[in-house]
Structure formats: C-alpha cells, structure tokens
Design an enzyme around this catalytic site. Structure first.
Site, PDB file in Angstrom:
ATOM      1  N   ASP A  43     -44.207 -57.764  11.173  1.00  0.00           N
ATOM      2  CA  ASP A  43     -45.186 -56.627  11.841  1.00  0.00           C
ATOM      3  C   ASP A  43     -44.230 -56.121  13.023  1.00  0.00           C
ATOM      4  O   ASP A  43     -44.531 -55.436  13.974  1.00  0.00           O
ATOM      5  CB  ASP A  43     -46.562 -57.292  12.771  1.00  0.00           C
ATOM      6  N   SER A  44     -42.698 -56.720  13.041  1.00  0.00           N
ATOM      7  CA  SER A  44     -41.857 -55.859  13.873  1.00  0.00           C
ATOM      8  C   SER A  44     -41.496 -54.397  13.302  1.00  0.00           C
ATOM      9  O   SER A  44     -41.113 -53.586  14.135  1.00  0.00           O
ATOM     10  CB  SER A  44     -40.399 -56.705  13.854  1.00  0.00           C
ATOM     11  N   ASP A  82     -46.820 -60.180   7.428  1.00  0.00           N
ATOM     12  CA  ASP A  82     -47.375 -60.604   8.518  1.00  0.00           C
ATOM     13  C   ASP A  82     -48.684 -60.028   8.713  1.00  0.00           C
ATOM     14  O   ASP A  82     -49.213 -58.945   8.520  1.00  0.00           O
ATOM     15  CB  ASP A  82     -46.812 -59.975   9.790  1.00  0.00           C
ATOM     16  N   LYS A 111     -48.035 -64.702   6.960  1.00  0.00           N
ATOM     17  CA  LYS A 111     -47.450 -65.501   8.178  1.00  0.00           C
ATOM     18  C   LYS A 111     -48.458 -65.151   9.175  1.00  0.00           C
ATOM     19  O   LYS A 111     -49.005 -64.051   9.274  1.00  0.00           O
ATOM     20  CB  LYS A 111     -46.175 -64.868   8.427  1.00  0.00           C
ATOM     21  N   GLU A 180     -39.816 -69.354  16.841  1.00  0.00           N
ATOM     22  CA  GLU A 180     -39.151 -68.070  17.674  1.00  0.00           C
ATOM     23  C   GLU A 180     -38.635 -68.357  19.031  1.00  0.00           C
ATOM     24  O   GLU A 180     -39.420 -68.874  19.883  1.00  0.00           O
ATOM     25  CB  GLU A 180     -39.829 -66.806  17.264  1.00  0.00           C
TER      26      GLU A 180
HETATM   27  O1  KIV Z   1     -42.258 -59.600  12.757  1.00  0.00           O
HETATM   28  C1  KIV Z   1     -41.128 -60.158  12.521  1.00  0.00           C
HETATM   29  O2  KIV Z   1     -40.172 -59.752  12.271  1.00  0.00           O
HETATM   30  C2  KIV Z   1     -40.966 -61.707  12.625  1.00  0.00           C
HETATM   31  C3  KIV Z   1     -39.747 -62.404  12.688  1.00  0.00           C
HETATM   32  C4  KIV Z   1     -39.008 -61.828  13.773  1.00  0.00           C
HETATM   33  C5  KIV Z   1     -40.108 -63.791  12.533  1.00  0.00           C
HETATM   34  O3  KIV Z   1     -42.232 -62.372  12.793  1.00  0.00           O
END
Ligand code: KIV
Length: 263
Positions: A43-44, A82, A111, A180
């Site tokens: 979700d980044s 995510d 996730k 993290e």
């Molecule tokens: O959203 C993301 O990219 C993440 C990773 C940095 C673990 O959750």
C-alpha cells in the site's frame, strides 16, 4: 513458486528470502526476470505512485487495480497484496470482500498490519484458504498513533509486546511476518523464536529475508531516504540523463535518425 511452502523450506535451510514491491506491469516484468523470490504489492503505492504523504489513502479499489497490473506481468512470482487501511477492521464480511477483491485480481496471499483486535479476521482469512503475511513494528497505517515514522520496540516493554504479537500471528497461522523498523537484536530474537519466516525492512540482517520498495533500491525515488535503504543504482540520475539526451537530440534534430524513420 509457492511461497507458503518455499518460504518455510528456505527458513529451515537457512536460505535468505528476497522480496521487492511492484505496483505496475512494467516493473513486475522486470522483477519477474530477476532472482528476487516474491513481489509485494504494497500500500506504499499510495505514497510512491500517487504522491500521498502516508499509506492511509490506499483503498481496496486502488490496491486491486495495482494487483491486477502486477499479476499480469509477474510470471511465476508469488504475489502478496496489502490489505489497505481499515479494510480489515470493519468486520469479517467487509474484510472478506477486500480479500476477495485482491485475490481475484491475482494476489496469491494478502498482508495485513498488526494483530490486536483482528485475530478473528486473520483466522477467518486463513481458514478460507488464503495465506496471510503479518506485519509488525512500524506499521505505517498506524503512523498517526506512532506520531511519525519511528523505530518501534526500543523500550523493553514495547519489545516484549512485539515478541508476543509475533507469536500470536504465528499461532493464528500466518505464513510469514514483515518486521518493519525494529531494532536488529529484537528482530533477530523474534526470528530465532518463530518457526515461520520473518521478512525485515529496517530490522537488521538477522531476519529470514528482506523487503525493499523497488523505487528506493533503484534510486528512483529520493524524496525520502530512510537509513535502512541501500541504493543499488542511481535510477533518478540515469533517467534524468536519458531525458536530457533525448531533449538535446530533439532540439538538434538528430532524433529521429534514418534508422528510426520509415522510408
Ligand atoms: O507497503 C509496503 O511497501 C510495505 C513494505 C514496505 C513492507 O508494506
């Protein structure tokens, strides 16, 4: 690759696991040609692709769109997507609609961040046949509660809480856990105590694997420079040089040449 079985085998054999994010077909195709073990549609994307200051802006629709694009180009790579902010905190039916949207978009696993208060949801997702990756430590969806992107688990009490949460996720049946921004010695301890693999980001090298954002590791996004990122190339410079060369060629009328033109 089936990450659920392979990740467990890799941990047993002491072989490190590499993950990287991808949000689109173009970058997924590049990752698919690499030796990297699996792809995370993080979700980044809300920050890296859409320019939001946090991941809170990600929605199920947005994550499903990015997951579809990645899945089309991921080759045989295992794709984890995510569950975005609050999507798994509105009861089991809503959580399962979000999970369904990601899995029918091509995710092999989902996730989700944290554990306290959504144990039933995690149990239900796993009981429905969908592998779940946990995420502890600096869980970015809780950035406002943390008061910023800060290392978690430094105080003894917080470290004990994280250790307990990691055991809880293992007990619920998660196949892996992202750690993290936690101190390296704590991440190594969690890793040693768990039978499932841990994947670190800003958690030292004592975890079973690592994950990085593709744009960070390729130097394609220098707007944030967390300490834990290692840049493997200066992507921003490479692209800027290419763009400036293109601009110069256009302005000097040396592009297109005969080889780039139709007779
Ligand atoms: O959203 C993301 O990219 C993440 C990773 C940095 C673990 O959750």
């Amino acid at each position: 690759m089936n990450a659920v079985h392979e990740f467990a085998r890799f941990k047993a054999e002491g072989r490190k696991i590499s993950l990287v994010t991808a949000y689109d077909a173009w970058s997924a195709r590049i990752v698919a040609r690499s030796n990297v073990d699996a792809i995370l549609v993080g979700d980044s994307a809300a920050m890296v692709i859409h320019g939001h200051p946090t991941t809170l802006a990600a929605t199920v629709g947005l994550m499903a769109m990015h997951t579809r694009a990645v899945a089309r180009a991921a080759g045989g790579k295992f794709v984890i997507a995510d569950l975005p902010f609050l999507s798994f905190r509105k009861g089991i039916p809503a959580a399962m609609r979000a999970v369904g949207a990601l899995v029918t978009s091509g995710a092999h696993a989902v996730k989700l961040e944290g554990v306290d208060g959504h144990e039933d949801v995690i149990r239900h997702i796993i009981g429905s046949g969908i592998p779940v990756m946990g995420h502890l430590g600096l869980t970015p969806q809780s950035v406002n509660r943390f008061g910023g992107f800060r290392v978690q688990g430094r105080a003894a009490r917080d470290a004990a809480t994280l250790l307990g949460q990691a055991h809880a996720l293992e007990g619920l049946g998660c196949f892996s856990i992202v750690l993290e921004c936690v101190p390296a010695d704590l991440a190594a301890r969690i890793t040693a105590e768990l039978s499932i693999p841990t994947i670190g980001i800003g958690a030292g090298c004592g975890t079973d694997g690592q994950v990085l954002v593709l744009q960070d590791l390729c130097g394609l996004d220098t707007s944030m420079s967390p300490r834990y990122v290692r840049r493997y190339c200066d992507g921003e410079r490479l692209l800027t040089d290419a763009l400036n060369q293109y601009d110069a060629d256009v302005k000097q009328a040396t592009f297109p040449g005969p080889e780039e033109s139709y007779s």
